[in-house]
Write a protein that holds these residues in place. Structure first.
Motif, PDB file in Angstrom:
ATOM      1  N   ASN A  59      -5.832   3.800  -5.709  1.00 26.97           N
ATOM      2  CA  ASN A  59      -6.768   3.546  -4.624  1.00 26.97           C
ATOM      3  C   ASN A  59      -7.979   4.475  -4.727  1.00 26.97           C
ATOM      4  OD1 ASN A  59      -5.148   1.556  -3.395  1.00 26.97           O
ATOM      5  ND2 ASN A  59      -3.919   3.126  -2.376  1.00 26.97           N
ATOM      6  N   TYR A  92       0.494  -4.665  -6.537  1.00 27.01           N
ATOM      7  CA  TYR A  92       0.222  -6.088  -6.371  1.00 27.01           C
ATOM      8  C   TYR A  92       1.296  -6.885  -7.108  1.00 27.01           C
ATOM      9  CZ  TYR A  92      -4.388  -4.373  -4.990  1.00 27.01           C
ATOM     10  OH  TYR A  92      -5.429  -3.706  -4.363  1.00 27.01           O
ATOM     11  N   TYR A 124       0.847  -1.201   0.000  1.00 21.50           N
ATOM     12  CA  TYR A 124       0.000   0.000   0.000  1.00 21.50           C
ATOM     13  C   TYR A 124       0.876   1.242   0.000  1.00 21.50           C
ATOM     14  CZ  TYR A 124      -3.502   3.381   1.614  1.00 21.50           C
ATOM     15  OH  TYR A 124      -4.332   4.465   1.741  1.00 21.50           O
ATOM     16  N   ASP A 143      -1.837   4.702  -4.362  1.00 17.91           N
ATOM     17  CA  ASP A 143      -2.083   3.481  -5.114  1.00 17.91           C
ATOM     18  C   ASP A 143      -1.537   2.277  -4.357  1.00 17.91           C
ATOM     19  OD1 ASP A 143       0.700   3.673  -5.582  1.00 17.91           O
ATOM     20  OD2 ASP A 143       0.376   4.683  -7.489  1.00 17.91           O
ATOM     21  N   THR A 144      -1.854   1.099  -4.868  1.00 16.44           N
ATOM     22  CA  THR A 144      -1.391  -0.154  -4.277  1.00 16.44           C
ATOM     23  C   THR A 144      -0.690  -0.974  -5.351  1.00 16.44           C
ATOM     24  OG1 THR A 144      -3.201  -0.200  -2.669  1.00 16.44           O
ATOM     25  CG2 THR A 144      -2.112  -2.291  -3.130  1.00 16.44           C
TER      26      THR A 144
END
Length: 350
Positions: A322, A306, A299, A303-304
């Protein structure tokens, strides 16, 4: 620059570089340490002479001219200000050396102080200024004689992050207001992408690609450029077929995608495809182009990221902005699908 080569003993610092820099352009030489960008800048300035090739300005060969005989000024990384002089005396120093009348020097200095937002600081010793203010004085001093070209050798590297970002905006503003050609050297990709009209990406003394920030980011010419500029995913596969400027690629990770062709067409046999993290998105397992296992969720506030472990053993990073929807994000260990946006993938040259 025409077929420029530079040797230092047995070491070739610049290897056959040809570049055209346009009038009133903010042009950046970008690359890692030791790639030859500063050597190239020093040859434009006249501090180094080419072993082979020519430096031309407005069609005139200036390769053999001394630095003080070239209509070019340089802003150095360490500013190189005179600590015993005031701000105004530093700015007017070059004009004084050129023998300009006192009244003209005072007029130009006042204009330069206004240009770099240092009005009222002309009588201050430069030692009383902050790093950012000293950088502005160095810029004003270099701009005062109105050179045709201003060379900037990593001038922001000594500043803290917040000030560096502020000075990026200032530099672009100064270039636009003065209309002078800026040639900027940096190893910082964000600086280059933020300020430049065009960028030359360099490696091992050679220019790998020249283009706008968008062209270099979205359509890198080769694997080095793609890896050096921003965060990048590389997917391996093989060519299935082509349709105009688009190719079908069978991925080792599973599934077939469409990818843009590089200049000269797709390489034979196995190939690499580049996908930027923001051009991919998570989907339900089985609902995307191919699947993988979520290995990490990071996180970042806005934004995140992955990290997805692919079935062929590779890793793909997805960056999603996000929102305040309140929807829960998938957790590490979940099986997920990966969907690529339109025009997201680009085949790389070898």
């Amino acid at each position: 620059m025409r077929s420029i080569k530079k040797w230092f003993g047995n070491f070739q610092a610049v290897d056959d570089v040809t570049l055209d820099i346009r009038p009133n352009e903010f042009f950046t030489l970008l690359g890692p340490s030791g790639c030859g960008k500063t050597t190239l800048l020093r040859m434009i300035a006249g501090f180094e002479l080419p072993t082979e090739g020519q430096v031309l300005l407005d069609g005139k060969d200036i390769s053999s001219l001394l630095p003080n005989h070239r209509p070019v000024n340089t802003v150095f990384q360490n500013y190189a200000l005179f600590p015993h002089l005031t701000v105004a005396e530093n700015i007017g120093f070059g004009l004084k050396m050129l023998g300009k009348p006192k009244g003209e020097i005072e007029t130009v200095v006042a204009r330069m102080l206004k240009l770099v937002h240092l009005e009222g600081r002309g009588t201050n010793p430069v030692t009383q200024l902050s790093g950012g203010q000293q950088q502005r004085v160095a810029l004003a001093r270099a701009l005062a004689p109105q050179p045709k070209v201003l060379l900037l050798d990593e001038p922001l590297s000594a500043l803290d992050l917040k000030l560096r970002k502020s000075m990026q905006i200032e530099l672009k503003r100064l270039q636009a207001e003065t209309g002078i050609t800026f040639v900027f050297v940096t190893h910082d990709q964000e600086e280059a992408l933020t300020m430049s009209d065009r960028i030359a990406v360099m490696s091992n003394g050679q220019v790998r690609q020249v283009g706008s920030a968008r062209e270099i980011y979205d359509r890198p010419a080769d694997r080095f450029v793609a890896d050096f500029i921003g965060e990048t995913n590389f997917l391996e596969g093989k060519l299935v077929g082509t349709d105009g400027a688009v190719a079908s690629v069978q991925l080792k990770a599973g599934g077939t995608i469409h990818a843009g062709l590089p200049q000269g067409g797709a390489p034979k046999g196995e190939l690499s495809v580049v996908v930027r993290p923001e051009h991919a998105e998570l989907a339900a397992a089985g609902a995307g182009t191919f699947d993988g296992t979520l290995s990490e969720v990071i996180y970042f506030g806005t934004d995140t990221h992955y990290h997805v472990k692919l079935d062929d053993g590779g890793t793909l990073i997805i960056r999603q902005q996000n929102t305040r929807s309140g929807a829960s994000a998938p957790e590490a260990g979940a099986r997920v699908g990966i969907r690529l946006g339109e025009n997201a993938a680009q085949i790389l040259r070898d």
